[in-house]
Design an enzyme around this catalytic site. Structure first.
Site, mmCIF file in Angstrom:
data_model
loop_
_atom_site.group_PDB
_atom_site.id
_atom_site.type_symbol
_atom_site.label_atom_id
_atom_site.label_comp_id
_atom_site.label_asym_id
_atom_site.label_seq_id
_atom_site.Cartn_x
_atom_site.Cartn_y
_atom_site.Cartn_z
ATOM 1 C CE LYS A 73 -1.775 2.871 2.770
ATOM 2 N NZ LYS A 73 -1.696 4.101 1.941
ATOM 3 C CD GLU B 168 13.412 1.058 9.519
ATOM 4 O OE1 GLU B 168 13.872 2.108 10.017
ATOM 5 O OE2 GLU B 168 14.002 -0.029 9.572
ATOM 6 C CB CYS C 258 12.854 8.887 8.640
ATOM 7 S SG CYS C 258 13.929 7.905 7.614
ATOM 8 C CD GLU D 96 9.670 12.786 12.043
ATOM 9 O OE1 GLU D 96 8.562 12.244 12.145
ATOM 10 O OE2 GLU D 96 10.661 12.216 11.566
HETATM 11 P P1 NAP Z 1 2.002 8.167 8.056
HETATM 12 O O1 NAP Z 1 0.805 9.016 8.130
HETATM 13 O O2 NAP Z 1 2.370 7.342 9.223
HETATM 14 O O3 NAP Z 1 1.799 7.262 6.773
HETATM 15 C C1 NAP Z 1 2.662 6.225 6.383
HETATM 16 C C2 NAP Z 1 1.844 5.189 5.642
HETATM 17 O O4 NAP Z 1 0.922 4.574 6.542
HETATM 18 C C3 NAP Z 1 0.994 5.762 4.511
HETATM 19 O O5 NAP Z 1 0.913 4.818 3.473
HETATM 20 C C4 NAP Z 1 -0.334 5.945 5.195
HETATM 21 O O6 NAP Z 1 -1.409 6.039 4.325
HETATM 22 C C5 NAP Z 1 -0.388 4.692 6.043
HETATM 23 N N1 NAP Z 1 -1.343 4.750 7.138
HETATM 24 C C6 NAP Z 1 -1.880 5.842 7.759
HETATM 25 N N2 NAP Z 1 -2.737 5.456 8.721
HETATM 26 C C7 NAP Z 1 -2.760 4.107 8.727
HETATM 27 C C8 NAP Z 1 -3.443 3.109 9.492
HETATM 28 N N3 NAP Z 1 -4.298 3.450 10.469
HETATM 29 N N4 NAP Z 1 -3.204 1.822 9.237
HETATM 30 C C9 NAP Z 1 -2.348 1.459 8.290
HETATM 31 N N5 NAP Z 1 -1.679 2.338 7.506
HETATM 32 C C10 NAP Z 1 -1.872 3.648 7.726
HETATM 33 O O7 NAP Z 1 3.304 8.981 7.723
HETATM 34 P P2 NAP Z 1 3.468 10.081 6.612
HETATM 35 O O8 NAP Z 1 2.889 11.327 7.185
HETATM 36 O O9 NAP Z 1 2.964 9.607 5.315
HETATM 37 O O10 NAP Z 1 5.073 10.141 6.500
HETATM 38 C C11 NAP Z 1 5.857 10.927 7.331
HETATM 39 C C12 NAP Z 1 6.361 10.154 8.539
HETATM 40 O O11 NAP Z 1 7.041 8.962 8.164
HETATM 41 C C13 NAP Z 1 7.365 10.924 9.338
HETATM 42 O O12 NAP Z 1 7.068 10.826 10.700
HETATM 43 C C14 NAP Z 1 8.700 10.253 9.049
HETATM 44 O O13 NAP Z 1 9.690 10.358 10.009
HETATM 45 C C15 NAP Z 1 8.303 8.859 8.838
HETATM 46 N N6 NAP Z 1 9.302 8.171 7.994
HETATM 47 C C16 NAP Z 1 10.163 7.283 8.551
HETATM 48 C C17 NAP Z 1 11.132 6.656 7.792
HETATM 49 C C18 NAP Z 1 12.087 5.667 8.376
HETATM 50 O O14 NAP Z 1 12.763 4.971 7.636
HETATM 51 N N7 NAP Z 1 12.203 5.551 9.683
HETATM 52 C C19 NAP Z 1 11.199 6.924 6.420
HETATM 53 C C20 NAP Z 1 10.316 7.846 5.878
HETATM 54 C C21 NAP Z 1 9.356 8.458 6.676
HETATM 55 P P3 NAP Z 1 -1.848 7.533 3.833
HETATM 56 O O15 NAP Z 1 -0.849 7.943 2.855
HETATM 57 O O16 NAP Z 1 -3.173 7.359 3.244
HETATM 58 O O17 NAP Z 1 -1.871 8.408 5.073
#
Ligand code: NAP
Ligand code: MG
Length: 475
Positions: free
Chosen positions: A171, A246, A280, A377
């Site tokens: 996804k 992650e 991240c 963050e």
């Molecule tokens: P996010 O809201 O957590 O979304 C990540 C993924 O999870 C998206 O595909 C999202 O779908 C999905 N998602 C959201 N709610 C969900 C649920 N209840 N159940 C299952 N999946 C769900 O994060 P983001 O705002 O897209 O990305 C930014 C964040 O990611 C930052 O905090 C960043 O630090 C972190 N990040 C971490 C790494 C690492 O390697 N540690 C790398 C990149 C990013 P939608 O797109 O529809 O919301």
């Protein structure tokens, strides 16, 4: 949707606009899938794993297919880079490497582990026994990824999963479904069997949640925010799926008084302004020694001012927009919170550009450890600089470790002892000294504390898709 080797319409029947963050204009529409689409995708992945050839193929054959996929992507790196550049604003100048070359290298690196990791024979405490372990692929993987490096983030999971013999339901982030759909065309073309890779676009709380709860999925491999990661952990308790997470970070950059200052400041600027801070492992908390503090603040502001901001597709652009209007509001909201808390905005802090979602690169000084801009963050081009006074490495490490996160730490010093001592003391999954490589596919990557569970990349990343079975025989 890409399910069981075919492109299909969403059963949910919803659509959304995709907006180029450089212009604010709609440039495509994507379908959104829901629980019925996830059901179909999991059924296909389940069948491909339980009954299909993929996990049973001799490793040279599976390796040949993954290397063919890597070659096919490599031949179209500019196209993949352009898709993600338009879709989320990563400048083309870095997209070719981050999106293209790293995705290709992920596949080739993990293909190389195939056939080289097996079990072992155990010397048991019990006489006349023969005991050995085998490593089996875990099964059906639910991969959920964010928008900040779409193809690469997906490939970090797909490459080891497919190499290990698993099948996948992916996804992508709802904002960035396009590059992985193009990948699916190549998966079809090189002859990877139907059902091995399935893609369901959709909203996290709908398609993502359905995947997390699905009893036909054996493991969730997630990259995203800590809040969503915590929700996933709660949900998988019901089915005991394996999980890697992650998550976010608030990574410290330590600049010691003996550092090669020009290189350190260049790198500190890159660590927070690259990809508009949507990384991240971004270096969002700089700790500069009193003797170099003024130079570090001025140097960061100077580099911020010199960055060429512009449309992501322009070859000269170094700083593109953030991904969405919402993300821009979030980032600028944090700058206001910082001002309210008493931070000094040395440069930036405003929206920029006539169109699109640009944010000026921003340097905050006079920040304190308990401010929200230091603890939370921001995921944008905003860095806070703090001064440290003394030379005690325990106290310096404690400053850096004063965070719920523990993803990366950057150390700048020319004293080799200081470097190693501080590296031992920081509580982070990744420590980068004097610009050590962060994205090498062979180096384990992941977080301590609230930054996650498990490791990606490297041998550990590959083993994350294997399960150990012990076979004990009384002779
Ligand atoms: P996010 O809201 O957590 O979304 C990540 C993924 O999870 C998206 O595909 C999202 O779908 C999905 N998602 C959201 N709610 C969900 C649920 N209840 N159940 C299952 N999946 C769900 O994060 P983001 O705002 O897209 O990305 C930014 C964040 O990611 C930052 O905090 C960043 O630090 C972190 N990040 C971490 C790494 C690492 O390697 N540690 C790398 C990149 C990013 P939608 O797109 O529809 O919301
Ligand atoms: Mg989200």
């Amino acid at each position: 949707m890409f399910i069981d080797g075919q492109f299909r319409d969403s059963r949910l029947g919803q659509e959304m606009d995709l907006i180029d963050p450089s212009t604010g204009q709609v440039f495509a529409r994507a379908q959104l899938g829901g629980a019925a689409d996830v059901d179909a995708a999991v059924a296909a992945a389940r069948n491909a794993f339980d009954n299909g050839p993929w996990p049973r193929l001799p490793s040279p054959e599976r390796r040949r297919l993954l290397l063919a996929l890597a070659d096919a992507i490599e031949a179209e790196i500019p196209a993949f880079a352009e898709i993600d550049s338009v879709n989320m604003g990563i400048p083309m100048s870095s997209a070719k490497f981050i999106i293209g070359e790293l995705s290709v290298e992920s596949l080739r690196y993990n293909a190389g582990w195939m056939g080289k990791i097996g079990g072992e024979v155990i010397n048991t405490a019990t006489p006349d026994t023969h005991v050995y372990t085998v490593k089996d692929p875990i099964g059906v993987i639910g991969a959920i990824v964010p928008w900040n490096s779409p193809l690469m983030a997906a490939m970090v999971k797909l490459a080891p999963a497919l190499a290990a013999g698993c099948t996948v339901v992916l996804k992508p982030a709802e904002l960035t479904p396009l590059s992985v759909l193009k990948l699916a065309e190549l998966v079809q073309r090189v002859g990877i069997p139907a059902g091995v890779l399935n893609i369901v676009n959709g909203v996290g709380s709908v398609a993502g949640q359905a995947l997390v709860e699905h009893p036909g999925v054996d493991k969730i491999a997630f990259t995203g925010s800590t809040a969503v990661g915590q929700g996933i952990l709660r949900s998988v308790a019901a089915t005991m799926k394996r999980v890697t997470l992650e998550l976010g970070g608030k990574s410290p950059v330590f600049i010691l008084p003996d550092a090669d200052l020009d290189r350190a400041i260049d790198a500190a600027a890159a660590a927070i302004f690259r990809n508009a801070g949507q990384i991240c492992a971004a270096g969002s908390r700089v700790f500069a020694h009193r003797k170099v503090f003024d130079k570090v603040v001025a140097g960061l502001a100077e580099r911020a001012g010199a960055m060429a901001m512009g449309r992501s597709l322009d070859a000269a652009t170094q700083l593109g927009p953030v991904v969405s209007q919402r993300q821009r509001e979030r980032v600028l909201g944090y700058v206001e919170i910082g001002r309210g808390e008493g931070a000094e905005v040395v440069c930036g802090g405003q929206a920029a550009g006539d169109a699109g979602f640009f944010v000026q690169p921003t340097v905050l000084a006079s920040v304190k450890p308990d401010m929200r801009v230091v603890r939370e963050e921001i995921f944008g081009p905003v860095v806070g600089v703090q001064m440290f006074e003394d030379d005690d490495l325990d106290r310096l490490a404690a400053l850096g470790n004063d965070s719920e996160y523990g993803l990366a730490a950057y150390i700048w010093t020319t004293n080799v002892s200081t470097a190693h001592k501080l590296a031992r003391r920081v509580k982070s999954g990744i420590v980068l000294v004097n610009g050590g490589p962060a994205l090498d596919r062979g180096v384990p990557f992941g977080g301590f504390k609230m930054s996650g569970w498990g490791r990606e990349y490297g041998r550990e990343g590959f083993e994350g898709y294997l399960e150990t079975k012990s076979v004990s025989i009384a002779l």
